[in-house]
Enzyme design. Structure first.
Site, PDB file in Angstrom:
ATOM      1  CD  GLN A 102      -2.533  -1.121   2.716  1.00 49.35           C
ATOM      2  OE1 GLN A 102      -3.600  -0.521   2.868  1.00 49.35           O
ATOM      3  NE2 GLN A 102      -1.936  -1.769   3.709  1.00 49.35           N
ATOM      4  CG  ASP A 105       7.841   3.880   1.273  1.00 46.84           C
ATOM      5  OD1 ASP A 105       7.520   3.718   2.457  1.00 46.84           O
ATOM      6  OD2 ASP A 105       8.150   2.938   0.514  1.00 46.84           O
ATOM      7  CG  HIS A 120      -2.863   2.300  -1.882  1.00 52.09           C
ATOM      8  ND1 HIS A 120      -2.873   2.241  -0.504  1.00 52.09           N
ATOM      9  CD2 HIS A 120      -4.005   1.691  -2.285  1.00 52.09           C
ATOM     10  CE1 HIS A 120      -3.985   1.616  -0.091  1.00 52.09           C
ATOM     11  NE2 HIS A 120      -4.679   1.266  -1.156  1.00 52.09           N
ATOM     12  CB  CYS A 128      -0.386  14.874 -17.763  1.00 51.12           C
ATOM     13  SG  CYS A 128      -1.229  16.343 -18.374  1.00 51.12           S
ATOM     14  N   GLY A 189       2.664  -4.406   9.032  1.00 50.90           N
ATOM     15  CA  GLY A 189       2.684  -2.951   9.216  1.00 50.90           C
ATOM     16  C   GLY A 189       1.513  -2.219   8.619  1.00 50.90           C
ATOM     17  CB  THR A 190      -1.398  -2.616   6.908  1.00 50.13           C
ATOM     18  OG1 THR A 190      -2.535  -1.834   6.519  1.00 50.13           O
ATOM     19  CG2 THR A 190      -1.774  -4.090   6.964  1.00 50.13           C
ATOM     20  N   PRO A 212       3.210  -4.279  15.910  1.00 48.55           N
ATOM     21  CG  PRO A 212       4.345  -2.267  16.268  1.00 48.55           C
ATOM     22  CD  PRO A 212       3.909  -3.207  15.209  1.00 48.55           C
ATOM     23  CB  ALA A 229       8.259  -4.973  10.053  1.00 45.22           C
TER      24      ALA A 229
HETATM   25  C1  BV8 Z   1     -11.836   2.912  -3.359  1.00 48.43           C
HETATM   26  C2  BV8 Z   1      -1.927   6.519  -1.350  1.00 48.43           C
HETATM   27  C3  BV8 Z   1     -13.745   2.778  -4.644  1.00 48.43           C
HETATM   28  C4  BV8 Z   1      -1.842   7.996  -1.205  1.00 48.43           C
HETATM   29  C5  BV8 Z   1      -3.676   5.719   0.161  1.00 48.43           C
HETATM   30  C6  BV8 Z   1     -16.019   7.012   0.565  1.00 48.43           C
HETATM   31  C7  BV8 Z   1     -15.792   7.225  -0.789  1.00 48.43           C
HETATM   32  C8  BV8 Z   1     -14.973   6.402  -1.544  1.00 48.43           C
HETATM   33  C9  BV8 Z   1     -14.321   5.366  -0.927  1.00 48.43           C
HETATM   34  C10 BV8 Z   1     -14.516   5.192   0.416  1.00 48.43           C
HETATM   35  C11 BV8 Z   1     -15.370   5.965   1.170  1.00 48.43           C
HETATM   36  N1  BV8 Z   1     -15.360   5.503   2.463  1.00 48.43           N
HETATM   37  C12 BV8 Z   1     -14.524   4.453   2.538  1.00 48.43           C
HETATM   38  C13 BV8 Z   1     -14.017   4.269   1.321  1.00 48.43           C
HETATM   39  C14 BV8 Z   1     -13.061   3.315   0.940  1.00 48.43           C
HETATM   40  C15 BV8 Z   1     -11.712   3.993   1.135  1.00 48.43           C
HETATM   41  C16 BV8 Z   1     -11.263   3.605   2.526  1.00 48.43           C
HETATM   42  O1  BV8 Z   1     -10.911   2.469   2.734  1.00 48.43           O
HETATM   43  N2  BV8 Z   1     -11.307   4.563   3.460  1.00 48.43           N
HETATM   44  C17 BV8 Z   1     -10.913   4.224   4.827  1.00 48.43           C
HETATM   45  C18 BV8 Z   1     -10.195   5.408   5.464  1.00 48.43           C
HETATM   46  C19 BV8 Z   1     -12.139   3.806   5.591  1.00 48.43           C
HETATM   47  N3  BV8 Z   1     -10.847   3.453   0.118  1.00 48.43           N
HETATM   48  C20 BV8 Z   1     -10.675   4.113  -1.020  1.00 48.43           C
HETATM   49  O2  BV8 Z   1     -11.119   5.220  -1.260  1.00 48.43           O
HETATM   50  C21 BV8 Z   1      -9.888   3.342  -2.062  1.00 48.43           C
HETATM   51  N4  BV8 Z   1     -10.599   3.391  -3.295  1.00 48.43           N
HETATM   52  O3  BV8 Z   1     -12.416   2.387  -2.465  1.00 48.43           O
HETATM   53  O4  BV8 Z   1     -12.352   3.122  -4.553  1.00 48.43           O
HETATM   54  C22 BV8 Z   1     -14.137   3.111  -5.974  1.00 48.43           C
HETATM   55  C23 BV8 Z   1     -14.644   2.095  -6.730  1.00 48.43           C
HETATM   56  C24 BV8 Z   1     -15.052   2.406  -7.979  1.00 48.43           C
HETATM   57  C25 BV8 Z   1     -14.940   3.711  -8.444  1.00 48.43           C
HETATM   58  C26 BV8 Z   1     -14.393   4.721  -7.656  1.00 48.43           C
HETATM   59  C27 BV8 Z   1     -13.975   4.407  -6.408  1.00 48.43           C
HETATM   60  C28 BV8 Z   1      -8.529   3.984  -2.270  1.00 48.43           C
HETATM   61  C29 BV8 Z   1      -7.730   3.881  -0.996  1.00 48.43           C
HETATM   62  C30 BV8 Z   1      -6.297   4.312  -1.256  1.00 48.43           C
HETATM   63  C31 BV8 Z   1      -6.007   5.611  -0.533  1.00 48.43           C
HETATM   64  N5  BV8 Z   1      -4.588   5.932  -0.720  1.00 48.43           N
HETATM   65  N6  BV8 Z   1      -2.389   5.955  -0.082  1.00 48.43           N
HETATM   66  C32 BV8 Z   1      -0.762   8.402  -0.233  1.00 48.43           C
HETATM   67  O5  BV8 Z   1      -0.003   7.562   0.267  1.00 48.43           O
HETATM   68  O6  BV8 Z   1      -0.695   9.606  -0.006  1.00 48.43           O
HETATM   69  S1  BV8 Z   1      -4.133   5.078   1.649  1.00 48.43           S
HETATM   70  C33 BV8 Z   1      -2.883   5.190   2.783  1.00 48.43           C
HETATM   71  O7  BV8 Z   1      -3.344   4.428   3.880  1.00 48.43           O
HETATM   72  C34 BV8 Z   1      -1.559   4.567   2.429  1.00 48.43           C
HETATM   73  O8  BV8 Z   1      -1.538   3.829   1.226  1.00 48.43           O
HETATM   74  C35 BV8 Z   1      -1.356   3.616   3.614  1.00 48.43           C
HETATM   75  O9  BV8 Z   1      -0.481   2.605   3.363  1.00 48.43           O
HETATM   76  C36 BV8 Z   1      -2.731   3.176   3.712  1.00 48.43           C
HETATM   77  C37 BV8 Z   1      -3.163   2.282   4.769  1.00 48.43           C
HETATM   78  O10 BV8 Z   1      -2.649   2.747   5.964  1.00 48.43           O
HETATM   79  P1  BV8 Z   1      -1.583   1.801   6.656  1.00 48.43           P
HETATM   80  O11 BV8 Z   1      -0.560   1.423   5.661  1.00 48.43           O
HETATM   81  O12 BV8 Z   1      -2.297   0.700   7.327  1.00 48.43           O
HETATM   82  O13 BV8 Z   1      -0.915   2.809   7.639  1.00 48.43           O
HETATM   83  P2  BV8 Z   1      -1.432   3.211   9.093  1.00 48.43           P
HETATM   84  O14 BV8 Z   1      -0.619   4.381   9.547  1.00 48.43           O
HETATM   85  O15 BV8 Z   1      -2.912   3.301   9.101  1.00 48.43           O
HETATM   86  O16 BV8 Z   1      -1.017   1.947   9.992  1.00 48.43           O
HETATM   87  C38 BV8 Z   1       0.352   1.666  10.211  1.00 48.43           C
HETATM   88  C39 BV8 Z   1       0.398   0.356  10.961  1.00 48.43           C
HETATM   89  O17 BV8 Z   1       1.765   0.003  11.141  1.00 48.43           O
HETATM   90  C40 BV8 Z   1      -0.223   0.429  12.349  1.00 48.43           C
HETATM   91  O18 BV8 Z   1      -1.064  -0.696  12.539  1.00 48.43           O
HETATM   92  C41 BV8 Z   1       0.995   0.338  13.291  1.00 48.43           C
HETATM   93  O19 BV8 Z   1       0.685  -0.375  14.481  1.00 48.43           O
HETATM   94  C42 BV8 Z   1       1.954  -0.460  12.463  1.00 48.43           C
HETATM   95  N7  BV8 Z   1       3.368  -0.250  12.792  1.00 48.43           N
HETATM   96  C43 BV8 Z   1       3.951   0.849  13.311  1.00 48.43           C
HETATM   97  N8  BV8 Z   1       5.287   0.613  13.445  1.00 48.43           N
HETATM   98  C44 BV8 Z   1       5.521  -0.643  12.975  1.00 48.43           C
HETATM   99  C45 BV8 Z   1       4.302  -1.195  12.559  1.00 48.43           C
HETATM  100  N9  BV8 Z   1       4.206  -2.437  12.045  1.00 48.43           N
HETATM  101  C46 BV8 Z   1       5.341  -3.160  11.949  1.00 48.43           C
HETATM  102  N10 BV8 Z   1       6.558  -2.699  12.325  1.00 48.43           N
HETATM  103  C47 BV8 Z   1       6.680  -1.454  12.844  1.00 48.43           C
HETATM  104  N11 BV8 Z   1       7.891  -1.001  13.232  1.00 48.43           N
HETATM  105 ZN    ZN Z   2      -0.253  16.573 -20.429  1.00 42.93          ZN
END
Ligand code: BV8
Ligand code: ZN
Length: 254
Positions: A102, A105, A120, A128, A189-190, A212, A229
């Site tokens: 996801q 980076d 993602h 563009c 890590g998600t 964690p 991780a």
């Molecule tokens: C879609 C790219 C449908 C950009 C990202 C209303 C309208 C439309 C859609 C929705 C809606 N409501 C809900 C949705 C669905 C929505 C969604 O899921 N929303 C959530 C918030 C509820 N999803 C979407 O919109 C997706 N598209 O559904 O399209 C559609 C269908 C047809 C036609 C049109 C549309 C698109 C989702 C993609 C969004 N883009 N990223 C950018 O990076 O700027 S999401 C973003 O969050 C990143 O990609 C990130 O990776 C991702 C998930 O977060 P995590 O990776 O889990 O990160 P987080 O910080 O949350 O957690 C970190 C974890 O690591 C923690 O658990 C922590 O404990 C752990 N950790 C910490 N340290 C460590 C560790 N683990 C291991 N080792 C360590 N040391």
């Molecule tokens: Zn162009």
């Protein structure tokens, strides 16, 4: 994290014919890249809707670009960590590993992973908004924001998937197939809150979580390894493959 849980996870991985891995922002945390929802997270000062959506870009492309360039600078100054490297080494040695990330980076690429499905998108890729022209760029600043397309002059955007946008169709289909075919899905890590990526976990034949902090899936996976991780992936993947691996004898009570 219990030694027994690690031993069980190692046994499952060692016996797996094919492995799929789903990573999130947490695997980059030990490289110093803030996660999205953790303390000091990337979203901390902003709400996701205010930055990672097409509406936010349409309304204020400059601020959105400043946020992505700030992230590029943080990532450029960072290095892949032992978790990224353990996955790359496992793929190199075992070959049967599909990495679904996801993260945008690029740290998995820099660690040496090759078979990466970026569901993602990629922060180092630009697209563009007018003619669809794509380019890779490692620029950390631009004279004007948003940068103009070199082909048609329309604003370029980061080639990442924003909330409300569909995931890249071919990449997503490959990710679904990889999970369906894998004996084990390693979930690293998600927070498993963003869909449809998080939904892959429910489709795994057998899932092992490395985090964690508990997630909504922790009580549903075969093994939940509670730890970072960078420490657990080398311990989990370092042993290579051995179909004859049997579960090691239980740790004798102290
Ligand atoms: C879609 C790219 C449908 C950009 C990202 C209303 C309208 C439309 C859609 C929705 C809606 N409501 C809900 C949705 C669905 C929505 C969604 O899921 N929303 C959530 C918030 C509820 N999803 C979407 O919109 C997706 N598209 O559904 O399209 C559609 C269908 C047809 C036609 C049109 C549309 C698109 C989702 C993609 C969004 N883009 N990223 C950018 O990076 O700027 S999401 C973003 O969050 C990143 O990609 C990130 O990776 C991702 C998930 O977060 P995590 O990776 O889990 O990160 P987080 O910080 O949350 O957690 C970190 C974890 O690591 C923690 O658990 C922590 O404990 C752990 N950790 C910490 N340290 C460590 C560790 N683990 C291991 N080792 C360590 N040391
Ligand atoms: Zn162009």
């Amino acid at each position: 994290m219990s030694e027994l849980a690690l031993a069980e996870a190692r046994r499952l991985v060692a016996a797996a014919e094919s492995l799929a891995v789903l990573t999130g922002a947490g695997i980059s945390a030990e490289s110093g890249i803030p996660t999205f929802r953790g303390p000091g997270g990337l979203w901390r000062n902003f709400r996701p809707e205010h930055l990672a959506t097409p509406e936010a870009f349409a309304q204020d492309p400059r601020t959105v670009w400043e946020w992505y360039l700030w992230r590029r600078a943080a990532i450029a100054a960072a290095e892949p960590n032992a978790g990224h490297r353990a996955l790359a080494e496992y793929e190199r040695q075992q070959g049967r590993c599909t990495l679904i990330t996801q993260n945008v980076d690029g740290l998995h690429d820099r660690a040496g992973s090759r078979r990466i499905l970026k569901v993602h998108g990629d922060l180092w890729q630009e697209r563009c908004t007018g003619c669809g022209h794509q380019r890779r760029s490692h620029a950390l600043a631009y004279p004007a924001l948003p940068p103009p397309c070199p082909e048609c002059g329309a604003p370029l955007r980061p080639a990442v998937v924003w909330f409300g946008e569909s995931l890249p169709r071919v990449v997503w289909a490959e990710a679904e197939r990889a999970v369906a075919q894998a004996d084990v899905l390693l979930v690293v890590g998600t927070a498993a809150q963003v869909y449809p990526a998080a939904g892959l976990i429910t489709r795994a034949r057998c899932a092992i979580e490395v985090n964690p902090t508990p997630t909504p899936f922790s009580s549903h996976v075969a093994v939940a390894l509670a730890g970072p991780a960078g420490e657990l992936l080398p311990a989990l993947l370092g042993g290579g493959r051995d179909k004859m691996t049997t579960c090691p004898p239980p740790i004798p009570p102290a």
